[in-house]
Design an enzyme around this catalytic site. Structure first.
Site, PDB file in Angstrom:
ATOM      1  N   HIS A  65      -2.770   8.262   5.788  1.00 15.67           N
ATOM      2  CA  HIS A  65      -2.986   6.911   5.268  1.00 15.67           C
ATOM      3  C   HIS A  65      -4.439   6.513   5.508  1.00 15.67           C
ATOM      4  CE1 HIS A  65      -1.969   2.952   3.915  1.00 15.67           C
ATOM      5  NE2 HIS A  65      -2.206   2.397   5.090  1.00 15.67           N
ATOM      6  N   HIS A  72      -9.394   2.482  -0.772  1.00 17.02           N
ATOM      7  CA  HIS A  72      -7.946   2.266  -0.682  1.00 17.02           C
ATOM      8  C   HIS A  72      -7.462   1.702  -2.012  1.00 17.02           C
ATOM      9  CE1 HIS A  72      -4.031   1.351   0.555  1.00 17.02           C
ATOM     10  NE2 HIS A  72      -4.250   0.808   1.740  1.00 17.02           N
ATOM     11  N   GLU A 106      -1.385   5.737  13.196  1.00 14.93           N
ATOM     12  CA  GLU A 106      -0.964   6.883  12.387  1.00 14.93           C
ATOM     13  C   GLU A 106      -1.094   8.179  13.177  1.00 14.93           C
ATOM     14  OE1 GLU A 106      -1.694   9.037   8.073  1.00 14.93           O
ATOM     15  OE2 GLU A 106      -3.290   7.793   8.913  1.00 14.93           O
ATOM     16  N   LYS A 148      -9.106   8.217   1.311  1.00 15.57           N
ATOM     17  CA  LYS A 148      -9.702   6.882   1.191  1.00 15.57           C
ATOM     18  C   LYS A 148     -11.157   6.865   1.633  1.00 15.57           C
ATOM     19  CE  LYS A 148      -5.295   4.432   1.873  1.00 15.57           C
ATOM     20  NZ  LYS A 148      -4.399   5.581   2.143  1.00 15.57           N
ATOM     21  N   CYS A 194       0.806  -1.224   0.000  1.00 12.37           N
ATOM     22  CA  CYS A 194       0.000   0.000   0.000  1.00 12.37           C
ATOM     23  C   CYS A 194       0.839   1.275   0.000  1.00 12.37           C
ATOM     24  CB  CYS A 194      -0.921   0.009   1.217  1.00 12.37           C
ATOM     25  SG  CYS A 194      -1.891  -1.496   1.377  1.00 12.37           S
ATOM     26  N   PHE A 215       1.482  -3.241   4.154  1.00 13.14           N
ATOM     27  CA  PHE A 215       1.761  -4.549   4.727  1.00 13.14           C
ATOM     28  C   PHE A 215       3.271  -4.717   4.871  1.00 13.14           C
ATOM     29  CE2 PHE A 215      -2.019  -7.593   3.683  1.00 13.14           C
ATOM     30  CZ  PHE A 215      -2.836  -6.853   4.507  1.00 13.14           C
TER      31      PHE A 215
END
Length: 788
Positions: A301, A338, A312, A333, A168, A397
Site C-alpha cells: 500500500h 496514490h 503495513e 505510489k 483507497c 479510510f
C-alpha cells in the site's frame, strides 16, 4: 463451470489496460515503474497555491475515449474518461467481443472509485454559487454507479454490474467481488477496475489532515512525511479458466484469491500493529492455497505517511512470519502517486506484469530505510527476481483492508475446494424509516395504507427521524453524519434481534457489507462548499473522513467491534440489493459466517437540488414519486452458524441475480429485458419456477417510464392472476439504495400477518438499467438444496 471435481473455478486475467501519470497504456505504466521513473511533478490542471503541496501524479496524455456519453466536451467527466480509456485498451487486448465470443449476458462489470464524479459536482456547485444553472447531466456523473453503467453501455456488457467504493481499497474490493461473481457461475467474464481524477476537495482534505508530501512521496523511508495524490485508471478483463480455454483468449496471469477485513479502529489511521491488515493478508493466502514461503514479493500500500507504512510493515511480518525477511515490499505510489479508488487495479496490473517479466518493481524514492518498516523496499529500479506468486495490498479510510493474491499462468497456488452448501438465512433486522423505528412500525404503515412524505419545493420527501442515542454517545455521534448514525443504529438493532449483540468473539469475525446510492453527500457538501467559497483554509479535517462512501461501514465497525470482511456497494438505487447479493456470495463461499448488511440513505440540500434539476424528477410525473430516507440493516448468516447460536430464522435467501440493460447513464431498456433476465436467473439459481412464487415485491416507485418496463417484464414471467404484485415504494417512498431491504422486511411482515408461506421475489433497479432480483422463502424448500 467448475475446473475440477472439487467444484473450484479458476479465474484468469486475459488482459489489462491503464492510463496513469506514466502514459495512456498499461505497458507505458509498467515500463515507467520498472525503470523507477518518478512521474510526480507540479500539477498543471488545478490551481495549487493554497495546498500543502503543489505536486501530484497528474495524467498529461490526451484522453479521448471512443464512447460518447456527454452532450458536449464541456460536460465530460475525467474520471469517466479515464475509465473508458483504460477499458478500451483492456477489451481490445483480450481479443474478445461481447455477444460474439462470450454472450453479452455472461459478461459483467465491477467498477471502483473513491471520489467518483465529484469533480463534476465541484463545477456544478461553483456555478450555482455564481448564480448559474449547471447542466443537469453533471449531476448524473457524480454517483459511482455512473462509471459502472457507462462501461456496461460502451461495450454492450449485460451481465452483473456492480460499483464498489471502499476509498483507497475500492478497486481491490472490485476484483475480489468480481472473482466471486465468476466463481459463483453468474458470469464467464468481468471487466474490472477503478478510476479517479483530481478534485479540489481531495487536495484540500488531505492538506487539512497534513498528509501531503511537498515532494514525491518516499514510502518506507525514515524521512517520509506524507503521500502524493495521483489520478488515472486501471482495468482488467477476468475470465473463468474454462471460458479462456474455450475462446482461446490470452492469459497474462491468474487471480487466485483475496482477503478482506476491517480495523474497526479509526476513521483515517490504521491499527499501529497492523492486526487488521494482517488478517486480510492471511485470508488472501489461505484462499489461494499459498504459504508464506511462496511469497517473494508484495506490492505494498506504501502511501508514504508515517503511520501507514509502519503499520503495513508490521502486518506483513505478522502474516508472513519468518518468510517476511525474505520478501520484498515495494510501493508503486512512489512513482505515480496514490490513485485512490484506482490504486488497487493499477497496482494489481503492476503486480501481474512484474510476475510476467520476473522483475520486482521498486520504491523509487526510498532513501534511508526506516527501521520501523525494516523490510526490503527494492530502492531505485526494478530488480530481476524469480517468483511465481505475489500479493498486492490496499488499505483505505474507515479501516477497509484488502489483499489480492496473483500468480503466473499455471503458477503455484490454487483456490481451496468449494465450501459445502449451506442455506443463507436472515436472523435479524433493524429498521428506521419515516414510518418510525422497528419492523412493526413499517409493516403497520404499509398494511394500513399510510402514504409517507410531504411535498417540499417540487419534490415529495419522506424523512427518517429517530433516537440518535442508538448510534452512540453525544461525543461519538459528533464524528458521524446522518447516514453513519442510521447505519450504526440500525445495525445495533439488527444484532440485538439476531441475538448476537455483545458477543465479542462472534463480532470479531462478523463483517459489514453496506449499500448506499446517495452516500455521504451531506458530509461531501458540508466539506466542499466552504472550500469552494473561502479556500482551503476552510477545509474541515473532522468532516473530510466522512466524505468517502464507506465511511458509514467504518463507523459500524468502530462502534460495534466487527472485524470481518467489510465492503460498500454503491449501485445507485439498487445499492442495497447489490450489497445483499455480494453478502450472499461471500457467505456461500465460506468467506464469513455472519454479515451485517445495512442500506442507508439521507438527504442533503445539494442532493435534493440535483434531483429537482433532472427532468425525470422535476416533471409533474416526478412529483408523484416520493424520495425517502432510511436505515435498514439485515443480519445474514450461514444456517449452520445460526443453528449453533440458536438464532431466530426469519427467512432464507434462496438466490439472486443481476442483469444490465447496457443503455448508459440514466437510461434503461423500455422493453424490460434486463429486469426479465434478472428475475429468470434469480429463479434458476434458487431452483424454482415462476409458479413457485407467491408474491412479487416490485421495484415500482411511481416513475411511470421505469415502472412500465418492469411491469412488461413481470407479465412475461408471471401470471399476475396467481402472484400478488406488491409495490410498497409507491406508498412508503423510494428509499434509494434501501429498496430491497424495505421489501425484504415487508415480506417477512406479510408472512407473519397470514400471507401464504411461500417463496417471494424482490426486484430492485437503478435508474441506469442495472436490475437485481432476490428470492426469499420463510423456510428451506422441502427435499431440495437451496441456492446456486
Amino acid at each position: 463451470m467448475p475446473d475440477a471435481a472439487d467444484g473450484t473455478v479458476g479465474v484468469v486475467i486475459a488482459s489489462v489496460g491503464a492510463i496513469t501519470p506514466h502514459g495512456a497504456s498499461a505497458e507505458a505504466l509498467w515500463e515507467g515503474v520498472r525503470a523507477g521513473q518518478v512521474a510526480v511533478a507540479p500539477v498543471r490542471r488545478l490551481p495549487m497555491d493554497q495546498y500543502q503541496t503543489s505536486v501530484g501524479g497528474e495524467v498529461t496524455e490526451a484522453c479521448k475515449p471512443a464512447y460518447d456519453y456527454a452532450p458536449g466536451p464541456d460536460t465530460r467527466d475525467l474520471s469517466l474518461d479515464y475509465a473508458l480509456t483504460a477499458a478500451e485498451e483492456a477489451m481490445a487486448a483480450s481479443r474478445l467481443r461481447a455477444g460474439v465470443d462470450i454472450p453479452a449476458e455472461r459478461w459483467g462489470v465491477a467498477y471502483a472509485t473513491c471520489h467518483a464524479g465529484w469533480r463534476s459536482a465541484e463545477l456544478a456547485l461553483r456555478e450555482v454559487q455564481e448564480g448559474g444553472a449547471p447542466d443537469w447531466r453533471r449531476y448524473t456523473y457524480v454517483p459511482p454507479q455512473a462509471g459502472a453503467e457507462v462501461l456496461s453501455a460502451a461495450f454492450g456488457l449485460k451481465g452483473p454490474v456492480l460499483s464498489v467504493n471502499t476509498a483507497c481499497a475500492a478497486s481491490a474490493h472490485a476484483l475480489a467481488h468480481a472473482l466471486e461473481v465468476i466463481r459463483s457461475g453468474a458470469a464467464d467474464a468481468m471487466l474490472v477496475g477503478g478510476s479517479d481524477a483530481f478534485t479540489e476537495s481531495a487536495f484540500a482534505g488531505f492538506s487539512s489532515l497534513w498528509s501531503l508530501s511537498p515532494q514525491a512521496a518516499a514510502p518506507y523511508s525514515k524521512d517520509r512525511c506524507g503521500l502524493s495524490l495521483g489520478e488515472g485508471s486501471g482495468m482488467l478483463v477476468l475470465l473463468s479458466r474454462e471460458a479462456a480455454a474455450r475462446t482461446g483468449a490470452p492469459v497474462v496471469g491468474e487471480l487466485l484469491g483475496y482477503g478482506l477485513s476491517a480495523d474497526g479502529y479509526h476513521p483515517t489511521a490504521p491499527l499501529p500493529g497492523g492486526e487488521g491488515a494482517a488478517k486480510a493478508i492471511g485470508a488472501a493466502l489461505s484462499s489461494s492455497g499459498l504459504a508464506p514461503d511462496d511469497i517473494r514479493y508484495v506490492n505494498g500500500h506504501g502511501t508514504g505517511t508515517p503511520k501507514n507504512d509502519s503499520a503495513e510493515s508490521n502486518a506483513v511480518r505478522a502474516a508472513l512470519g519468518a518468510a517476511a525477511d525474505r520478501t520484498a515490499l515495494s510501493s508503486t505510489k512512489s512513482m505515480i502517486g496514490h490513485l485512490l479508488g484506482a490504486a488497487g487495479a493499477v497496482e494489481g496490473i503492476v503486480t501481474v506484469l512484474a510476475l510476467r517479466d520476473q522483475v520486482a518493481p521498486p520504491t523509487a524514492t526510498c532513501v534511508g530505510l526506516d527501521p520501523q518498516c525494516g523490510l526490503d523496499p527494492v530502492a531505485g529500479k526494478g530488480r530481476p527476481m524469480v517468483f511465481d506468486s505475489a500479493l498486492s495490498n490496499n488499505f483505505g479510510f474507515a479501516g477497509a483492508n484488502a489483499t489480492l493474491a496473483f500468480t503466473r499462468p499455471g503458477g503455484r497456488g490454487a483456490p481451496p475446494p468449494a465450501v459445502g452448501p449451506d442455506d443463507i438465512v436472515l436472523t435479524g433486522f433493524g429498521v428506521i424509516t419515516s414510518a418510525g423505528e422497528g419492523a412493526e412500525a413499517l409493516w403497520e404503515a404499509y398494511a394500513a395504507g399510510h402514504r409517507q412524505g410531504v411535498e417540499e419545493d417540487r419534490l415529495r420527501l419522506a424523512r427518517a427521524e429517530f433516537d440518535r442515542s442508538a448510534a452512540g454517545s453525544a461525543r461519538e455521534r459528533r464524528r458521524m453524519d446522518k447516514i453513519s448514525q442510521l447505519a450504526v443504529a440500525a445495525c445495533r438493532a439488527a444484532l440485538g434481534a439476531a441475538g448476537a449483540a455483545g458477543d465479542e468473539p462472534a463480532l470479531a469475525t462478523t463483517g459489514v457489507v453496506l449499500g448506499t446510492g446517495v452516500g455521504p453527500m451531506e458530509s461531501a457538501e458540508r466539506f466542499t462548499v466552504p472550500v469552494l467559497t473561502e479556500g482551503v483554509q476552510a477545509a474541515n479535517p473532522a468532516v473530510f473522513p466522512n466524505t468517502v462512501f464507506n465511511g458509514a461501514a467504518g463507523h459500524v465497525a468502530m462502534a460495534l467491534g466487527t472485524k470481518g470482511p467489510t465492503s460498500t456497494l454503491t449501485s445507485g438505487h439498487a445499492a442495497g440489493a447489490a450489497a445483499l447479493g455480494v453478502a450472499y456470495d461471500l457467505l456461500r463461499a465460506g468467506r464469513a459466517e455472519r454479515l451485517l448488511v445495512p442500506a442507508v440513505e439521507a438527504f442533503s440540500p445539494a442532493t435534493l437540488d440535483a434531483y429537482r434539476s433532472i427532468p425525470l424528477f422535476g416533471s409533474a410525473a416526478g412529483r408523484r414519486y416520493t424520495l425517502a430516507e432510511a436505515g435498514i440493516a439485515l443480519v445474514l448468516e450461514r444456517r449452520s452458524s445460526a443453528e449453533r447460536r440458536g438464532a431466530p430464522v426469519h427467512a432464507v435467501v434462496l438466490g439472486h441475480a443481476t442483469a444490465s440493460d447496457a443503455c448508459g447513464i440514466g437510461r434503461w431498456d423500455p422493453s424490460g429485458d434486463g429486469v426479465e433476465r434478472a428475475m429468470r436467473e434469480a429463479l434458476r439459481g434458487a431452483g424454482l419456477t415462476p409458479h413457485d412464487i407467491g408474491a412479487l415485491w416490485a421495484n415500482a416507485a411511481g416513475l411511470a417510464a421505469a415502472d412500465r418496463a418492469e411491469l412488461a417484464a413481470v407479465e412475461r414471467v408471471f401470471d399476475l392472476d396467481h402472484v400478488r404484485f406488491e409495490a410498497p415504494k409507491r406508498l412508503l417512498g423510494e428509499p434509494i439504495g434501501a429498496g430491497a431491504h424495505l421489501s425484504a422486511v415487508l415480506a417477512v411482515g406479510a408472512w407473519r400477518d397470514g400471507a401464504p408461506a411461500g417463496p417471494v421475489l424482490v426486484n430492485s433497479s437503478s435508474l441506469g438499467g442495472t436490475h437485481t432480483s432476490l428470492v426469499l422463502s420463510p423456510a428451506p424448500p422441502t427435499g431440495t438444496e437451496s441456492g446456486r
